[in-house]
Every structure is written in structure tokens, then in C-alpha cells.
Design a protein around this motif. Structure first.
Motif, PDB file in Angstrom:
ATOM      1  N   ILE A 126       0.836  -1.210   0.000  1.00 13.95           N
ATOM      2  CA  ILE A 126       0.000   0.000   0.000  1.00 13.95           C
ATOM      3  C   ILE A 126       0.866   1.253   0.000  1.00 13.95           C
ATOM      4  O   ILE A 126       0.611   2.210  -0.749  1.00 13.95           O
ATOM      5  N   TRP A 127       1.907   1.285   0.811  1.00 11.93           N
ATOM      6  CA  TRP A 127       2.747   2.484   0.880  1.00 11.93           C
ATOM      7  C   TRP A 127       3.570   2.662  -0.393  1.00 11.93           C
ATOM      8  O   TRP A 127       3.770   3.792  -0.862  1.00 11.93           O
ATOM      9  N   THR A 128       4.026   1.571  -0.977  1.00 11.19           N
ATOM     10  CA  THR A 128       4.758   1.698  -2.236  1.00 11.19           C
ATOM     11  C   THR A 128       3.838   2.208  -3.338  1.00 11.19           C
ATOM     12  O   THR A 128       4.230   3.065  -4.148  1.00 11.19           O
ATOM     13  N   ALA A 129       2.596   1.722  -3.351  1.00  7.78           N
ATOM     14  CA  ALA A 129       1.650   2.154  -4.373  1.00  7.78           C
ATOM     15  C   ALA A 129       1.258   3.618  -4.203  1.00  7.78           C
ATOM     16  O   ALA A 129       1.147   4.361  -5.187  1.00  7.78           O
ATOM     17  N   GLN A 130       1.046   4.051  -2.943  1.00  6.67           N
ATOM     18  CA  GLN A 130       0.666   5.455  -2.774  1.00  6.67           C
ATOM     19  C   GLN A 130       1.824   6.388  -3.148  1.00  6.67           C
ATOM     20  O   GLN A 130       1.599   7.470  -3.686  1.00  6.67           O
ATOM     21  N   GLU A 131       3.053   5.967  -2.903  1.00  8.21           N
ATOM     22  CA  GLU A 131       4.185   6.802  -3.330  1.00  8.21           C
ATOM     23  C   GLU A 131       4.299   6.825  -4.849  1.00  8.21           C
ATOM     24  O   GLU A 131       4.643   7.869  -5.432  1.00  8.21           O
ATOM     25  N   ALA A 132       4.002   5.707  -5.501  1.00 11.55           N
ATOM     26  CA  ALA A 132       3.997   5.695  -6.964  1.00 11.55           C
ATOM     27  C   ALA A 132       2.972   6.682  -7.499  1.00 11.55           C
ATOM     28  O   ALA A 132       3.220   7.381  -8.498  1.00 11.55           O
ATOM     29  N   LEU A 133       1.832   6.782  -6.843  1.00 11.06           N
ATOM     30  CA  LEU A 133       0.814   7.743  -7.253  1.00 11.06           C
ATOM     31  C   LEU A 133       1.271   9.174  -6.986  1.00 11.06           C
ATOM     32  O   LEU A 133       1.131  10.057  -7.846  1.00 11.06           O
ATOM     33  N   ARG A 134       1.848   9.424  -5.829  1.00  8.56           N
ATOM     34  CA  ARG A 134       2.310  10.780  -5.505  1.00  8.56           C
ATOM     35  C   ARG A 134       3.456  11.224  -6.408  1.00  8.56           C
ATOM     36  O   ARG A 134       3.647  12.412  -6.641  1.00  8.56           O
ATOM     37  N   ASP A 135       4.215  10.267  -6.922  1.00 11.19           N
ATOM     38  CA  ASP A 135       5.303  10.597  -7.843  1.00 11.19           C
ATOM     39  C   ASP A 135       4.782  11.132  -9.173  1.00 11.19           C
ATOM     40  O   ASP A 135       5.547  11.733  -9.935  1.00 11.19           O
ATOM     41  N   ARG A 136       3.500  10.903  -9.438  1.00  7.81           N
ATOM     42  CA  ARG A 136       2.974  11.197 -10.774  1.00  7.81           C
ATOM     43  C   ARG A 136       1.764  12.127 -10.772  1.00  7.81           C
ATOM     44  O   ARG A 136       1.459  12.726 -11.818  1.00  7.81           O
TER      45      ARG A 136
ATOM     46  N   GLU B 137       8.689  -1.183  -8.781  1.00  3.79           N
ATOM     47  CA  GLU B 137       7.512  -0.394  -8.477  1.00  3.79           C
ATOM     48  C   GLU B 137       6.296  -0.902  -9.238  1.00  3.79           C
ATOM     49  O   GLU B 137       5.180  -0.983  -8.672  1.00  3.79           O
ATOM     50  N   VAL B 138       6.472  -1.254 -10.503  1.00  5.80           N
ATOM     51  CA  VAL B 138       5.359  -1.779 -11.302  1.00  5.80           C
ATOM     52  C   VAL B 138       4.807  -3.051 -10.676  1.00  5.80           C
ATOM     53  O   VAL B 138       3.583  -3.230 -10.558  1.00  5.80           O
ATOM     54  N   VAL B 139       5.695  -3.938 -10.252  1.00  9.76           N
ATOM     55  CA  VAL B 139       5.259  -5.186  -9.633  1.00  9.76           C
ATOM     56  C   VAL B 139       4.511  -4.902  -8.330  1.00  9.76           C
ATOM     57  O   VAL B 139       3.455  -5.503  -8.050  1.00  9.76           O
ATOM     58  N   ALA B 140       5.034  -3.970  -7.528  1.00 11.81           N
ATOM     59  CA  ALA B 140       4.374  -3.643  -6.266  1.00 11.81           C
ATOM     60  C   ALA B 140       2.977  -3.078  -6.503  1.00 11.81           C
ATOM     61  O   ALA B 140       2.019  -3.432  -5.791  1.00 11.81           O
ATOM     62  N   VAL B 141       2.829  -2.209  -7.483  1.00 10.95           N
ATOM     63  CA  VAL B 141       1.511  -1.631  -7.772  1.00 10.95           C
ATOM     64  C   VAL B 141       0.561  -2.720  -8.267  1.00 10.95           C
ATOM     65  O   VAL B 141      -0.615  -2.769  -7.861  1.00 10.95           O
ATOM     66  N   ALA B 142       1.051  -3.603  -9.132  1.00  8.26           N
ATOM     67  CA  ALA B 142       0.196  -4.682  -9.633  1.00  8.26           C
ATOM     68  C   ALA B 142      -0.264  -5.601  -8.503  1.00  8.26           C
ATOM     69  O   ALA B 142      -1.441  -5.996  -8.443  1.00  8.26           O
ATOM     70  N   LEU B 143       0.644  -5.938  -7.595  1.00  8.10           N
ATOM     71  CA  LEU B 143       0.273  -6.777  -6.454  1.00  8.10           C
ATOM     72  C   LEU B 143      -0.693  -6.059  -5.525  1.00  8.10           C
ATOM     73  O   LEU B 143      -1.583  -6.683  -4.927  1.00  8.10           O
ATOM     74  N   THR B 144      -0.544  -4.750  -5.389  1.00  7.54           N
ATOM     75  CA  THR B 144      -1.482  -3.985  -4.571  1.00  7.54           C
ATOM     76  C   THR B 144      -2.882  -4.063  -5.150  1.00  7.54           C
ATOM     77  O   THR B 144      -3.867  -4.295  -4.427  1.00  7.54           O
ATOM     78  N   VAL B 145      -2.993  -3.862  -6.453  1.00 12.83           N
ATOM     79  CA  VAL B 145      -4.306  -3.944  -7.105  1.00 12.83           C
ATOM     80  C   VAL B 145      -4.892  -5.344  -6.933  1.00 12.83           C
ATOM     81  O   VAL B 145      -6.089  -5.497  -6.628  1.00 12.83           O
ATOM     82  N   ALA B 146      -4.054  -6.366  -7.100  1.00 13.64           N
ATOM     83  CA  ALA B 146      -4.538  -7.737  -6.933  1.00 13.64           C
ATOM     84  C   ALA B 146      -5.006  -7.986  -5.506  1.00 13.64           C
ATOM     85  O   ALA B 146      -6.041  -8.645  -5.275  1.00 13.64           O
ATOM     86  N   ALA B 147      -4.267  -7.478  -4.523  1.00 14.00           N
ATOM     87  CA  ALA B 147      -4.655  -7.669  -3.125  1.00 14.00           C
ATOM     88  C   ALA B 147      -5.966  -6.965  -2.820  1.00 14.00           C
ATOM     89  O   ALA B 147      -6.847  -7.517  -2.139  1.00 14.00           O
ATOM     90  N   LEU B 148      -6.122  -5.747  -3.325  1.00 18.01           N
ATOM     91  CA  LEU B 148      -7.360  -4.999  -3.072  1.00 18.01           C
ATOM     92  C   LEU B 148      -8.546  -5.719  -3.704  1.00 18.01           C
ATOM     93  O   LEU B 148      -9.635  -5.786  -3.111  1.00 18.01           O
ATOM     94  N   ALA B 149      -8.342  -6.263  -4.891  1.00 13.61           N
ATOM     95  CA  ALA B 149      -9.421  -7.017  -5.536  1.00 13.61           C
ATOM     96  C   ALA B 149      -9.686  -8.327  -4.812  1.00 13.61           C
ATOM     97  O   ALA B 149     -10.838  -8.770  -4.682  1.00 13.61           O
ATOM     98  N   GLY B 150      -8.636  -8.957  -4.308  1.00 15.58           N
ATOM     99  CA  GLY B 150      -8.795 -10.239  -3.641  1.00 15.58           C
ATOM    100  C   GLY B 150      -9.543 -10.175  -2.335  1.00 15.58           C
ATOM    101  O   GLY B 150     -10.044 -11.201  -1.843  1.00 15.58           O
ATOM    102  N   VAL B 151      -9.634  -8.986  -1.745  1.00 19.50           N
ATOM    103  CA  VAL B 151     -10.353  -8.843  -0.476  1.00 19.50           C
ATOM    104  C   VAL B 151     -11.868  -8.848  -0.684  1.00 19.50           C
ATOM    105  O   VAL B 151     -12.631  -9.116   0.242  1.00 19.50           O
TER     106      VAL B 151
END
Length: 536
Positions: free
Chosen positions: A139-149, A501-515
Motif C-alpha cells: 500500500i505504501w509503495t503504491a501510494q508513493e507511486a501515485l504521488r510521484d505522478r 515499483e510496477v510489480v508492487a503496484v500490480a500486487l497492490t491492485v490484486a490484493a485490493l481485488a482479492g479482499v
């Protein structure tokens, strides 16, 4: 045998639906969110309490756990506001309170999304507590990826990775860049909160304590290959800026004269044998706010300095365009004898919103006319790879050091030395130290020695292991000379690019969907602890 929590036990036929676990009382959660923001703030320069970063992650994770999504967002936003309003206070110095407020709110909103994500994954954590470190890291890696852009091209200040300059986790930068450092620090925070909630279970307690310790201390054992081989001598010149008694044009000329005169004094030291002859001299961003390609007096002054020091000078200057409102922020190589080398210059590719250009300027102007103090800086179109003869520079200008791709492009383009030209004269020492922390991470990330040179400080050199050498004071004139190793390794982080970073974001999306199936199951149970206890 350890029994699962009541919320997770499967009801038998005819059994009543189990009661689901409840979140913390809202006032307690709000207090934890405030504490989380404060911990994240004090982990960063100028405080440098790096171990508070995982604590901040843990506090926010505890605050949002099992809450409704809107409450998770609100608590995350509170933590983000506590972090960013003081962290970015220096952005208000030149353009007033509005850019500072807009930028801080925009960053806090994205931390709010992280809080919402933490609330969303609560059923997964309740079912498998061992997932908490993994989910926190993602989650933290993904939010930083978003803030970077986003928004407006992003502003990645305050990343967890930038708090780790003195921590063992800094070494991870060489293996996966800033995203890997952030992931591991946040995962340690997830292990800490899981540890606290596992107090009644000694086996789990020991496991999470071991995990947190391994994540934070274990990277100390990782090997680094520092730059070696041939060296070149580089001088950085911090000319300082006059503060009072001059109008705008006289101020600009005084800044240029300060850097010219400091370089002349260095030449005298070299001639007297008290200082080594540099192969390259680096001046900071805005060392000549007078465009030397259009002003012959400025050009003559720089040429005289280059001739006297007998070395090329990388000059930070502003290049005007035919439109008086538009400028470029550039570093240009100025050679002794021949002057500017137009083939060896770099125009800043990522002007910063609210500081170097003003998004939504007409709307902002309705609130305060100070927005017009922010210039309209145009972006360059190529990486800052500059062949200075004795060494190939990877030039990035000021805030660009915060952006992963901009720095990486210079290294893949052949840079042997990372050079960060900056101007902190309109900010403060805290901002300068925050930038220096980023330079430290970049040096380790790409296996290159680095330098940061500012008009007013802090300036200094950074070795390939993140150590700082010759750091100058703030609001003072200084010259520092150092031999730089130019044969740096090609690190795993450089080779892998943005894939971690791409892998971390993809896994974050998968985890959020998996819940989603677990949340539906809770809804079917019909006794969601979030709902009845939201205002407790």
C-alpha cells in the motif's frame, strides 16, 4: 492449539452469526493518525529519526483497521496533513500560503487513499495476520507511486525511502531503488502493528518481532560495490546570496559575482599549491540568473573565471525565450578559452508545480496575486548527460532528484558522476537537508558518487555508500574540492528500472481485488463491527 478470532470462525448449522471484531474508538484512532503523521515527519530531515518511519506506518495501520472506507480515508488524510503541512512549509516562502496549502492538501489526499486501502484490507488481515507486513509494504509503495505522478506531474517529497539516510535499509536502494526501501520500511511497520495485536499469543509475537527486526536491521549485511578505479578532481562552488539592500537586477548580478569571485579565489589557492587543480568546477542552479547567452557582461565574467581556473565550469542559469514570460532552467558547460558548449547543456525536464510554474494560474490569482511571483518554466526534452571531458555528468536540477526516472536516465545514458544543482535561497535549511537525503539514496541506488551544490547551502559530496563529505553550512560561501571515483558499478536497481515499483503496484491492485470476497462474506454475516461502532 491457537483458535482463530471469533470473527473468522465458521458458524455451524443453526448457530448464530459470529460477532465481527470492532475498530478502535474514533477519538483513539484520530489520535493515532495524528501521531502517525508526526512520526513520519520526524523521521525525515532535519530531524532524521529514521526508525520513526515504520512506527508511523504502524500507527496509521492500527487507526484505520476495521473502519469504514470513508473513515479510513479521513484518518489517512489527517496523518498526511500533519506530515505535509510542516514538511512543505518552505514552499510558502516565495509564493505565499496558497501554493503551500494546495500542495500539502494534494499530498494528504493521497495518504488518505492509503488509509482507505488499509481499511479495505482489514478482513484479509483478520483472517491471515501474517499478511499485514506484506499489505502495508504494498500500500505504501503504491501510494508513493501515485504521488510521484499526480497531481500535476507529481511531487514525491516525504517518501519513506528518503528518511533512511542513516539506516541499514539504505543499502536496499542498490537492489530495488527507492520503491524497495519504502516497501521494506512499511512492511516493518506492518510487522510492528501485527506484533502489538499478537501480545496474547507468544508464538506470533516472537514471529512478528523477528520479522520487524530482520526487515530493519537485516539489510546491513547486504554487500555494496562502491565506485572505484580512476579518479577526477571536482570542485563545487557555493557563492551565497546577498540578502538586503539590492534591487532585483543588482541582486542577480551580485549572485553571479559571488560565484565568479569564489572561483577566482580557488584559482589563487591552486596557483599557490594549497589546493588541487580541479578537472571540473560545478556551480549551482541560478548561479547566473542573468542569461549569459544573451548578456555579454555575464558571459565575459564566466569566461574569465573558467580561464583563470583552467577547467570547464557547469553553470546553472536561466535561458530566456522570445516570450518574456517563459524561461528554461539549464546547466551549461562553459569551457576555458572557448566559452559555452551548446551541445553540452541540460534543461530541467520536470519543473515543479506551485514552485516553478503555477497550475490553474487564473483561478489561483483570484485568491492571491502572489502566484505571479512563480515563473512559467518550460520543460526540457532530454536527460542531463553532459560530457565534461574528464568525467561524464548526470545532471539533475533541484527537485528533480526526487524523481526516480529522471535520475536513472542519466545513469543509463552514461553518467559517471551524479550532479545535483540546486538553489535553496528562497527556502530554508530543512529543505536543503531533505534534498541531500535524496542525493544519498541516489548515490547508493545507482552506484555512483554524487554531489549537491547550492547557492546558499547545504552543498557537499556523497560517496557510493551514502556517506556525506565536505558538507557546507547554510547561508555562507564555501568551496569544496574532492577526488571522485568514476568507475561505478551498474547496480541491480539501475538495471531493473521501474519494474520493482510496477510489480508492487500490480500486487497492490490484486490484493485490493482479492479482499472483495471476504468483504462480501462479512456483509452476508450481517454484523459488521465497522458499522455499529463507527462513532464509538
Amino acid at each position: 492449539m491457537t483458535m482463530p478470532p471469533p470473527a473468522l470462525a465458521s458458524p455451524g448449522p443453526g448457530d448464530p452469526a459470529p460477532a465481527l471484531p470492532r475498530p478502535l474508538r474514533l477519538p483513539v484512532a484520530a489520535a493515532l493518525a495524528v501521531a502517525a503523521g508526526a512520526a513520519l515527519l520526524f523521521a525525515l530531515p532535519p530531524y532524521d529519526l529514521w526508525w520513526l518511519s515504520p512506527v508511523g506506518v504502524a500507527l496509521l495501520a492500527a487507526a484505520v483497521h476495521r473502519r469504514r472506507l470513508r473513515a479510513g480515508f479521513g484518518l489517512g488524510f489527517v496523518a498526511g496533513a500533519v506530515l505535509f503541512f510542516p514538511l512543505l512549509w518552505w514552499t510558502s516562502f516565495s509564493a505565499g500560503w496558497l501554493p503551500w496549502a494546495l500542495l500539502s492538501v494534494a499530498q494528504a489526499v493521497i495518504i488518505g487513499f492509503a488509509g482507505m486501502a488499509g481499511a479495505w484490507v482489514s478482513p484479509l488481515v483478520d483472517r491471515w495476520r501474517w499478511t499485514w507486513p506484506l499489505l502495508a509494504g504494498l500500500i505504501w509503495t503504491a501510494q508513493e507511486a501515485l504521488r510521484d505522478r499526480a497531481p500535476f506531474g507529481g511531487f514525491p517529497w516525504g517518501r519513506l525511502a528518503f528518511s533512511q539516510g542513516d539506516a541499514p535499509t539504505l543499502k536496499l536502494a542498490a537492489y530495488g531503488g527507492a520503491p524497495l526501501v519504502t516497501f521494506v520500511v512499511a512492511a516493518a511497520g506492518g510487522a510492528l502493528v501485527a506484533l502489538v495485536l499478537s501480545v496474547p499469543r507468544p508464538r506470533a509475537l516472537a514471529g512478528f518481532a523477528l520479522a520487524a527486526g530482520a526487515l530493519l536491521v537485516g539489510p546491513a549485511a547486504l554487500p555494496l560495490t562502491p565506485p572505484s578505479g580512476p579518479t577526477t578532481t571536482v570542485a563545487i562552488v557555493q557563492g551565497n546570496v546577498p540578502r538586503l539592500g539590492l534591487d532585483f537586477n543588482a541582486q542577480r548580478r551580485a549572485v553571479l559575482d559571488n560565484h565568479v569571485n569564489a572561483t577566482r579565489r580557488l584559482a589563487g589557492e591552486v596557483a599557490a599549491g594549497r589546493q588541487k587543480q580541479p578537472d571540473l568546477v560545478v556551480w549551482p542552479e541560478n548561479s547566473s540568473d542573468i542569461d549569459p547567452l544573451r548578456n555579454s557582461d555575464a558571459a565575459d565574467a564566466i569566461s574569465a573565471a573558467a580561464d583563470l581556473i583552467k577547467a570547464p565550469i557547469l553553470v546553472g542559469t536561466l535561458q530566456r525565450t522570445d516570450d518574456p514570460e517563459d524561461i528554461y532552467n539549464v546547466g551549461i558547460l562553459w569551457n576555458p578559452g572557448t566559452g559555452p558548449d551548446l551541445a553540452q547543456q541540460y534543461a530541467k525536464r520536470h519543473p515543479v508545480p506551485f514552485a516553478e510554474y503555477m497550475p490553474l494560474r487564473p483561478i489561483a490569482r483570484m485568491v492571491t496575486d502572489k502566484v505571479d511571483l512563480v515563473r512559467n518554466m518550460l520543460p526540457g526534452d532530454h536527460p542531463g548527460v553532459i560530457d565534461a571531458g574528464a568525467v561524464t555528468l548526470g545532471d539533475v536540477i533541484c527537485f528533480e532528484v526526487a524523481y526516480d526516472g529522471i535520475v536513472r536516465d542519466t545513469v543509463t545514458g552514461g553518467a559517471q558522476l551524479l550532479a545535483v544543482q540546486t538553489n535553496n535561497a528562497t527556502f530554508n535549511e530543512a529543505e536543503a537537508l531533505q534534498q541531500l537525503a535524496m542525493v544519498r539514496l541516489r548515490a547508493v541506488e545507482h552506484g555512483r558518487e554524487a554531489l549537491m551544490v547550492s547557492t546558499v547551502g547545504v552543498s557537499g559530496f556523497v560517496d557510493g555508500e551514502g556517506g556525506v563529505h565536505g558538507a557546507t553550512g547554510f547561508n555562507t560561501a564555501a568551496v569544496v574540492v574532492r577526488d571522485i571515483a568514476t568507475d561505478g558499478p551498474r547496480t541491480l536497481a539501475t538495471r531493473s528500472g521501474n519494474w520493482p515499483e510496477v510489480v508492487a503496484v500490480a500486487l497492490t491492485v490484486a490484493a485490493l481485488a482479492g479482499v472483495l470476497p471476504l468483504r462480501r462474506r462479512r456483509a452476508n454475516i450481517g454484523n459488521d463491527g465497522e458499522i455499529d461502532s463507527e462513532e464509538r
